[in-house]
Design a protein around this motif. Structure first.
Motif, PDB file in Angstrom:
ATOM      1  N   VAL A 237       0.835  -1.203   0.000  1.00 56.66           N
ATOM      2  CA  VAL A 237       0.000   0.000   0.000  1.00 56.66           C
ATOM      3  C   VAL A 237       0.864   1.246   0.000  1.00 56.66           C
ATOM      4  N   GLY A 238       1.879   1.280   0.846  1.00 56.14           N
ATOM      5  CA  GLY A 238       2.771   2.430   0.896  1.00 56.14           C
ATOM      6  C   GLY A 238       3.458   2.678  -0.436  1.00 56.14           C
ATOM      7  N   SER A 239       3.907   1.613  -1.082  1.00 57.55           N
ATOM      8  CA  SER A 239       4.594   1.745  -2.373  1.00 57.55           C
ATOM      9  C   SER A 239       3.663   2.291  -3.445  1.00 57.55           C
ATOM     10  N   ARG A 240       2.454   1.763  -3.515  1.00 60.94           N
ATOM     11  CA  ARG A 240       1.514   2.233  -4.536  1.00 60.94           C
ATOM     12  C   ARG A 240       1.132   3.694  -4.318  1.00 60.94           C
ATOM     13  N   TRP A 241       0.926   4.078  -3.079  1.00 57.74           N
ATOM     14  CA  TRP A 241       0.545   5.460  -2.805  1.00 57.74           C
ATOM     15  C   TRP A 241       1.713   6.418  -3.033  1.00 57.74           C
ATOM     16  N   ARG A 242       2.933   5.988  -2.758  1.00 56.95           N
ATOM     17  CA  ARG A 242       4.085   6.852  -3.055  1.00 56.95           C
ATOM     18  C   ARG A 242       4.198   7.077  -4.559  1.00 56.95           C
ATOM     19  N   ALA A 243       3.952   6.025  -5.342  1.00 55.52           N
ATOM     20  CA  ALA A 243       3.980   6.179  -6.793  1.00 55.52           C
ATOM     21  C   ALA A 243       2.858   7.100  -7.266  1.00 55.52           C
ATOM     22  N   ALA A 247       5.582  13.777  -6.500  1.00 54.43           N
ATOM     23  CA  ALA A 247       6.008  15.079  -5.989  1.00 54.43           C
ATOM     24  C   ALA A 247       4.839  15.935  -5.525  1.00 54.43           C
ATOM     25  N   HIS A 248       3.652  15.364  -5.479  1.00 52.37           N
ATOM     26  CA  HIS A 248       2.455  16.131  -5.124  1.00 52.37           C
ATOM     27  C   HIS A 248       2.095  16.035  -3.646  1.00 52.37           C
ATOM     28  N   GLY A 249       3.011  15.555  -2.822  1.00 46.20           N
ATOM     29  CA  GLY A 249       2.710  15.464  -1.401  1.00 46.20           C
ATOM     30  C   GLY A 249       3.664  14.572  -0.665  1.00 46.20           C
ATOM     31  N   HIS A 250       3.213  14.061   0.460  1.00 51.44           N
ATOM     32  CA  HIS A 250       4.029  13.233   1.349  1.00 51.44           C
ATOM     33  C   HIS A 250       3.254  11.967   1.688  1.00 51.44           C
ATOM     34  N   VAL A 251       3.973  10.859   1.752  1.00 56.24           N
ATOM     35  CA  VAL A 251       3.389   9.584   2.163  1.00 56.24           C
ATOM     36  C   VAL A 251       4.266   9.015   3.257  1.00 56.24           C
ATOM     37  N   SER A 280      -0.410  13.262   2.825  1.00 57.70           N
ATOM     38  CA  SER A 280      -0.671  14.695   2.858  1.00 57.70           C
ATOM     39  C   SER A 280      -0.379  15.244   1.465  1.00 57.70           C
ATOM     40  N   VAL A 281      -1.377  15.884   0.868  1.00 56.78           N
ATOM     41  CA  VAL A 281      -1.297  16.343  -0.522  1.00 56.78           C
ATOM     42  C   VAL A 281      -0.881  17.812  -0.563  1.00 56.78           C
ATOM     43  N   THR A 282       0.003  18.169  -1.496  1.00 54.04           N
ATOM     44  CA  THR A 282       0.453  19.553  -1.602  1.00 54.04           C
ATOM     45  C   THR A 282      -0.073  20.261  -2.841  1.00 54.04           C
ATOM     46  N   SER A 283      -0.477  19.544  -3.873  1.00 55.99           N
ATOM     47  CA  SER A 283      -1.025  20.179  -5.069  1.00 55.99           C
ATOM     48  C   SER A 283      -2.540  20.291  -4.936  1.00 55.99           C
ATOM     49  N   ALA A 284      -3.167  20.934  -5.910  1.00 56.90           N
ATOM     50  CA  ALA A 284      -4.619  21.166  -5.844  1.00 56.90           C
ATOM     51  C   ALA A 284      -5.375  19.922  -6.300  1.00 56.90           C
ATOM     52  N   ARG A 285      -5.249  18.868  -5.548  1.00 58.96           N
ATOM     53  CA  ARG A 285      -5.965  17.626  -5.833  1.00 58.96           C
ATOM     54  C   ARG A 285      -6.442  17.017  -4.524  1.00 58.96           C
TER      55      ARG A 285
END
Length: 322
Positions: A237-243, A247-251, A280-285
């Motif tokens: 799960v961590g790997s898929r979410w990092r992919a 660059a749009h946030g932090h996992v 945590s998302v940093t872009s407008a999504r």
């Protein structure tokens, strides 16, 4: 919602303090300060120390950060939120002004117990109630207003509806300033910022297999997700979410979140409330889960919860006692 820090009241000695909190966006910070502040209502710049402060831990001063981490690690919400009880014990007679349905609610009892509650619905009524409370001898008065936040959520930050609510609030705060008794200071702040997340910039986890697989439950908000995973699925799960996030946030895993200093030391009794994976998302999504999110929440345009300046920066305006 957030309260005026108790140390601010104690430093006032013989004065009273009226603290007002409005849930709003960081665009409100910029709008307020452009008005230097509230130039439309004639608030005098010379008497106002204005600026913005940042909520959240990453950019906090190290000493404050350490104190918050220690407090978060050893105290529950109910234990940590007794500031108004301590204010009452110190003779400040705190009062809270808010809508009637707040009175006796679980959140009010947990976070604001110790204050005398005065129900008032409209903003003018709340200003009147706050002024009346100072005249009754309450030395700390907390007024909450949430309509700017509501307009931002429903219509978007900077929308005509949002701007209208800001102007209404501006006028009411000018009246509160004008009517405050001698020896009373006035502090204005907010509890979070906000960004717009368009509907076409949202991903539904429920219909996206590579984000859904291995996740037994989704918590948090669409820009600050807590993912509770199936046994043995943490790494995948961590790997898929990092992919996905890139660059749009932090996992983070739960432990990495604590190691990064975003939360206090994890208490074994409460650590499981954090997701196994935290996003945590940093872009407008944003990321939603239509299986559990209500139809009332899904279409809201304005969102918050992530660690961007637009979500962390809030106004802090203070008018000293006169």
């Amino acid at each position: 919602m957030s309260c005026l820090p108790i140390h601010a009241c104690r430093s006032a000695s013989s004065t009273s303090v009226v603290g007002t909190t409005c849930a709003c966006a960081s665009a409100m910070t910029r709008a307020m300060l452009r008005r230097t502040p509230f130039s439309g209502s004639g608030w005098p710049e010379a008497e106002t120390d204005g600026g913005c402060v940042r909520i959240g831990l990453p950019e906090a001063d190290s000493a404050v950060r350490a104190a918050l981490a220690e407090r978060a690690g050893r105290m529950s919400l109910r234990d940590a939120a007794a500031d108004l009880e301590r204010a009452d014990a110190a003779g400040l007679r705190p009062a809270m002004i808010g809508p009637g349905y707040f009175d006796g609610s679980g959140l009010t009892n947990a976070a604001l117990r110790g204050a005398t509650f005065y129900p008032a619905e409209g903003l003018d009524d709340r200003v009147d109630a706050a002024l009346a409370a100072t005249r009754r001898g309450h030395r700390l008065v907390y007024l909450y207003w949430g309509e700017i936040d509501k307009a931002g959520h429903v219509h978007g930050v900077g929308s005509p509806q949002w701007a209208h609510e800001l102007a209404v609030f501006d006028d009411a705060m000018a009246r509160l300033d004008f009517g405050r008794p001698a020896g009373t200071s006035l502090t204005l702040t907010a509890d979070h910022g906000m960004v717009d997340v368009p509907l076409d910039a949202r991903v539904d986890i429920a219909t996206t297999p590579h984000l859904r697989d291995g996740v037994r439950r989704v918590g948090g908000e669409m820009r600050a997700l807590h993912l509770y995973v199936e046994p043995g699925a943490l790494a995948d799960v961590g790997s898929r979410w990092r992919a996905e996030i890139g660059a749009h946030g932090h996992v983070f895993t739960r432990e990495q979140l604590a190691d990064a200093g975003w939360v206090g030391a994890l208490d074994p009794a409460t650590a499981g409330r954090f997701g196994d994976v935290v996003v945590s998302v940093t872009s407008a999504r944003g990321y939603v889960d239509s299986r559990v999110m209500s139809d009332r929440v899904l279409p809201l345009l304005g969102q918050h919860g992530a660690m961007t300046p637009d979500e962390l920066d809030v106004p802090f305006l203070h008018l000293g006692a006169r």
